[in-house]
Design a protein around this motif. Structure first.
Motif, PDB file in Angstrom:
ATOM      1  N   ALA A 120      -3.990   1.130   9.804  1.00 15.34           N
ATOM      2  CA  ALA A 120      -2.566   0.808   9.926  1.00 15.34           C
ATOM      3  C   ALA A 120      -2.386  -0.618  10.443  1.00 15.34           C
ATOM      4  O   ALA A 120      -1.554  -1.384   9.941  1.00 15.34           O
ATOM      5  CB  ALA A 120      -1.883   1.803  10.860  1.00 15.34           C
ATOM      6  N   GLY A 121      -3.172  -0.993  11.438  1.00 12.68           N
ATOM      7  CA  GLY A 121      -3.088  -2.345  11.970  1.00 12.68           C
ATOM      8  C   GLY A 121      -3.492  -3.398  10.956  1.00 12.68           C
ATOM      9  O   GLY A 121      -2.889  -4.476  10.882  1.00 12.68           O
ATOM     10  N   ARG A 173       8.483  -7.464   1.239  1.00 17.61           N
ATOM     11  CA  ARG A 173       8.676  -6.879  -0.090  1.00 17.61           C
ATOM     12  C   ARG A 173       7.572  -5.918  -0.510  1.00 17.61           C
ATOM     13  O   ARG A 173       7.737  -5.171  -1.467  1.00 17.61           O
ATOM     14  CB  ARG A 173       8.782  -8.000  -1.134  1.00 17.61           C
ATOM     15  CG  ARG A 173       9.933  -8.955  -0.897  1.00 17.61           C
ATOM     16  CD  ARG A 173      10.016 -10.002  -1.993  1.00 17.61           C
ATOM     17  NE  ARG A 173      11.086 -10.960  -1.754  1.00 17.61           N
ATOM     18  CZ  ARG A 173      12.369 -10.746  -2.089  1.00 17.61           C
ATOM     19  NH1 ARG A 173      12.706  -9.611  -2.673  1.00 17.61           N
ATOM     20  NH2 ARG A 173      13.293 -11.661  -1.846  1.00 17.61           N
ATOM     21  N   GLY A 174       6.455  -5.950   0.207  1.00 19.69           N
ATOM     22  CA  GLY A 174       5.305  -5.183  -0.260  1.00 19.69           C
ATOM     23  C   GLY A 174       5.262  -3.737   0.182  1.00 19.69           C
ATOM     24  O   GLY A 174       4.396  -2.976  -0.252  1.00 19.69           O
ATOM     25  N   GLY A 175       6.173  -3.345   1.074  1.00 19.44           N
ATOM     26  CA  GLY A 175       6.208  -1.958   1.506  1.00 19.44           C
ATOM     27  C   GLY A 175       5.179  -1.583   2.557  1.00 19.44           C
ATOM     28  O   GLY A 175       4.996  -0.407   2.858  1.00 19.44           O
ATOM     29  N   ALA A 176       4.511  -2.583   3.143  1.00 12.11           N
ATOM     30  CA  ALA A 176       3.468  -2.286   4.135  1.00 12.11           C
ATOM     31  C   ALA A 176       4.056  -1.621   5.371  1.00 12.11           C
ATOM     32  O   ALA A 176       3.492  -0.658   5.899  1.00 12.11           O
ATOM     33  CB  ALA A 176       2.726  -3.563   4.529  1.00 12.11           C
ATOM     34  N   THR A 177       5.182  -2.119   5.845  1.00 13.30           N
ATOM     35  CA  THR A 177       5.761  -1.542   7.063  1.00 13.30           C
ATOM     36  C   THR A 177       6.205  -0.096   6.826  1.00 13.30           C
ATOM     37  O   THR A 177       6.046   0.758   7.703  1.00 13.30           O
ATOM     38  CB  THR A 177       6.955  -2.380   7.553  1.00 13.30           C
ATOM     39  OG1 THR A 177       7.933  -2.485   6.513  1.00 13.30           O
ATOM     40  CG2 THR A 177       6.495  -3.773   7.964  1.00 13.30           C
ATOM     41  N   GLU A 178       6.746   0.178   5.647  1.00 11.50           N
ATOM     42  CA  GLU A 178       7.166   1.542   5.335  1.00 11.50           C
ATOM     43  C   GLU A 178       5.968   2.481   5.250  1.00 11.50           C
ATOM     44  O   GLU A 178       6.022   3.629   5.730  1.00 11.50           O
ATOM     45  CB  GLU A 178       7.937   1.577   4.014  1.00 11.50           C
ATOM     46  CG  GLU A 178       9.303   0.907   4.060  1.00 11.50           C
ATOM     47  CD  GLU A 178       9.225  -0.603   3.940  1.00 11.50           C
ATOM     48  OE1 GLU A 178       8.103  -1.134   3.775  1.00 11.50           O
ATOM     49  OE2 GLU A 178      10.289  -1.256   4.019  1.00 11.50           O
ATOM     50  N   ALA A 179       4.873   1.988   4.666  1.00  8.86           N
ATOM     51  CA  ALA A 179       3.665   2.818   4.555  1.00  8.86           C
ATOM     52  C   ALA A 179       3.085   3.118   5.929  1.00  8.86           C
ATOM     53  O   ALA A 179       2.655   4.250   6.210  1.00  8.86           O
ATOM     54  CB  ALA A 179       2.633   2.110   3.682  1.00  8.86           C
ATOM     55  N   VAL A 180       3.085   2.114   6.800  1.00 10.04           N
ATOM     56  CA  VAL A 180       2.570   2.322   8.148  1.00 10.04           C
ATOM     57  C   VAL A 180       3.479   3.286   8.914  1.00 10.04           C
ATOM     58  O   VAL A 180       2.997   4.144   9.667  1.00 10.04           O
ATOM     59  CB  VAL A 180       2.432   0.978   8.894  1.00 10.04           C
ATOM     60  CG1 VAL A 180       2.102   1.211  10.366  1.00 10.04           C
ATOM     61  CG2 VAL A 180       1.347   0.127   8.249  1.00 10.04           C
ATOM     62  N   GLN A 181       4.783   3.164   8.726  1.00 10.03           N
ATOM     63  CA  GLN A 181       5.714   4.089   9.373  1.00 10.03           C
ATOM     64  C   GLN A 181       5.391   5.536   8.993  1.00 10.03           C
ATOM     65  O   GLN A 181       5.376   6.432   9.842  1.00 10.03           O
ATOM     66  CB  GLN A 181       7.154   3.765   8.947  1.00 10.03           C
ATOM     67  CG  GLN A 181       7.763   2.567   9.648  1.00 10.03           C
ATOM     68  CD  GLN A 181       8.342   2.948  11.003  1.00 10.03           C
ATOM     69  OE1 GLN A 181       7.757   3.720  11.744  1.00 10.03           O
ATOM     70  NE2 GLN A 181       9.477   2.369  11.340  1.00 10.03           N
ATOM     71  N   ALA A 182       5.140   5.763   7.711  1.00  9.17           N
ATOM     72  CA  ALA A 182       4.816   7.118   7.252  1.00  9.17           C
ATOM     73  C   ALA A 182       3.509   7.606   7.862  1.00  9.17           C
ATOM     74  O   ALA A 182       3.390   8.769   8.271  1.00  9.17           O
ATOM     75  CB  ALA A 182       4.730   7.136   5.727  1.00  9.17           C
ATOM     76  N   ASP A 183       2.524   6.707   7.952  1.00 11.92           N
ATOM     77  CA  ASP A 183       1.242   7.076   8.570  1.00 11.92           C
ATOM     78  C   ASP A 183       1.430   7.442  10.042  1.00 11.92           C
ATOM     79  O   ASP A 183       0.822   8.401  10.541  1.00 11.92           O
ATOM     80  CB  ASP A 183       0.248   5.914   8.451  1.00 11.92           C
ATOM     81  CG  ASP A 183      -0.261   5.733   7.028  1.00 11.92           C
ATOM     82  OD1 ASP A 183      -0.075   6.656   6.209  1.00 11.92           O
ATOM     83  OD2 ASP A 183      -0.836   4.663   6.737  1.00 11.92           O
ATOM     84  N   LEU A 184       2.260   6.665  10.737  1.00 10.92           N
ATOM     85  CA  LEU A 184       2.473   6.911  12.155  1.00 10.92           C
ATOM     86  C   LEU A 184       3.216   8.224  12.394  1.00 10.92           C
ATOM     87  O   LEU A 184       2.956   8.923  13.377  1.00 10.92           O
ATOM     88  CB  LEU A 184       3.256   5.749  12.778  1.00 10.92           C
ATOM     89  CG  LEU A 184       2.493   4.429  12.902  1.00 10.92           C
ATOM     90  CD1 LEU A 184       3.406   3.324  13.407  1.00 10.92           C
ATOM     91  CD2 LEU A 184       1.284   4.576  13.814  1.00 10.92           C
ATOM     92  N   GLU A 185       4.111   8.564  11.503  1.00 12.20           N
ATOM     93  CA  GLU A 185       4.816   9.834  11.630  1.00 12.20           C
ATOM     94  C   GLU A 185       3.835  11.002  11.531  1.00 12.20           C
ATOM     95  O   GLU A 185       3.901  11.962  12.299  1.00 12.20           O
ATOM     96  CB  GLU A 185       5.887   9.952  10.555  1.00 12.20           C
ATOM     97  CG  GLU A 185       6.763  11.181  10.698  1.00 12.20           C
ATOM     98  CD  GLU A 185       7.910  11.203   9.708  1.00 12.20           C
ATOM     99  OE1 GLU A 185       8.629  12.218   9.660  1.00 12.20           O
ATOM    100  OE2 GLU A 185       8.085  10.207   8.976  1.00 12.20           O
TER     101      GLU A 185
END
Length: 357
Positions: A120-121, A173-185
């Motif tokens: 994630a990091g 634009r790449g969706g990295a933050t959204e993907a990490v958010q889902a992983d953290l959830e």
């Protein structure tokens, strides 16, 4: 008798309304402040003397996950770099907490969670890494103001800034933050399933001993050969111990605060050295960023001198921090914990072992 009329000042009614609004604003601020204080207390990166160790580690883990999620929620526009940087710091603290608990949550759970938080990091690392190189170049330019021609590193700076902007745009634009958010959830849900073989300070002793031992060995390797790899490895192990002392502060608040501050200083020295090493390697790999090869050599010279000074200072500071054996260090802290904290209610061993969900 004539009726007496009360004559109001034209601004009195407005003032009264303003006073009510001001009181409401103050009240709202107090509510928000209390809520913030409550959240900060719940997410505090240290164990509480009155809580069972397993409960405390789970609370700390949830707190760092929630901090990272809050920061990523706030990531937008030009502030995305700052938000991502704060989220990555929470992820690093989270990995350190998992390392501290490794001896009791089990290797399987540790490896799964450590890998998840590491990955994630890494998804968020590009923008911060580019920003650090720019900041490090600022340091080099100030140190070499009398040695370098004005604008000698302008092309290098332009390229670094271009890469930084590209990394920021990728985050936006790449969706990295959204993907990490889902992983953290998903990670937050797994934390509740972590089980501990014991419920008191013994749950953390194996992890603490391992953290200290690895840091001590890394320091010895760096002292024997001051390579960039050895120094960077030592820095990572120092940060593990720094975070562990933050978590374990109730064992001896004054002593642990002092030790934590010194470890933080050591981590900063080694971090500055690593940043200079990365900048030097980048400059060597991009010779076209310099109009005159002599200017690249001059930059390399400044970097080399600064690194030697930082390394010497780090070794002097680190030696007394790692002078104890791992066994003695852990035993001393264990005694302090049991003397000051003892075995609070609810510190019974937990049964079972939870692997990754």
């Amino acid at each position: 008798m004539a009726k007496t009329e009360t004559i109001k000042h034209p601004g009195a009614e407005v003032a009264a309304v303003a006073a009510v609004a001001s009181a409401a604003a103050v009240g709202g601020k107090l509510v928000r402040d209390r809520r913030t204080q409550r959240i900060d207390a719940e997410r505090a990166y240290r164990l509480r003397s009155e809580e069972a160790v397993p409960d405390g580690i789970r609370r700390i883990a949830r707190g760092q996950i929630d901090n990272a999620r809050d920061d990523l929620d706030a990531a937008s526009g030009r502030k995305v770099g700052i938000a991502v940087h704060e989220a990555r710091k929470s992820l690093k603290r989270l990995r350190a907490a998992v390392r501290l608990a490794r001896g009791t949550i089990g290797d399987e759970t540790y490896r799964y969670e450590n890998t998840a938080f590491r990955d994630a990091g890494r998804r968020l690392s590009g923008a911060r890494d580019a920003k650090v190189l720019i900041e490090t170049l600022d340091t080099v330019e100030r140190a070499a103001a009398d040695e370098l021609r004005s604008g000698a590193s302008a092309e290098l700076r332009a390229q670094l800034e271009s890469q930084h902007e590209a990394a920021l745009e990728s985050l936006r634009r790449g969706g990295a933050t959204e993907a990490v958010q889902a992983d953290l959830e998903r990670s937050r849900a797994r934390v509740a399933a972590w089980t501990f073989e014991t419920g008191d300070f013994g749950a953390l002793e194996p992890g603490l001993r391992r953290i200290y031992r690895r840091g001590r060995k890394a320091m010895q390797a760096a002292a024997a050969e001051q390579s960039s790899e050895n120094l960077h490895e030592w820095r990572k192990r120092v940060k593990d111990l720094w975070h562990a002392t933050q978590i374990l502060r109730p064992a001896s608040p004054k002593r642990m605060r002092k030790l934590s501050n010194r470890l933080h200083d050591l981590s900063d020295l080694l971090g500055d050295d690593h940043d200079l090493a990365v900048l030097g390697a980048y400059a060597d790999g991009h010779p076209r960023c310099f109009d005159d090869p002599a200017e690249r050599v001059a930059v390399a010279g400044v970097i080399g001198r600064r690194r030697r000074a930082l390394q010497g200072e780090a070794l002097r500071l680190g030696a007394p921090l790692y002078e104890q054996s791992p066994k003695s260090f852990t035993r001393s802290l264990s005694r302090r914990w049991r003397k000051r904290v003892g075995a609070s209610p609810g510190h019974a061993p937990e049964l079972g072992s939870a692997g990754p969900a």
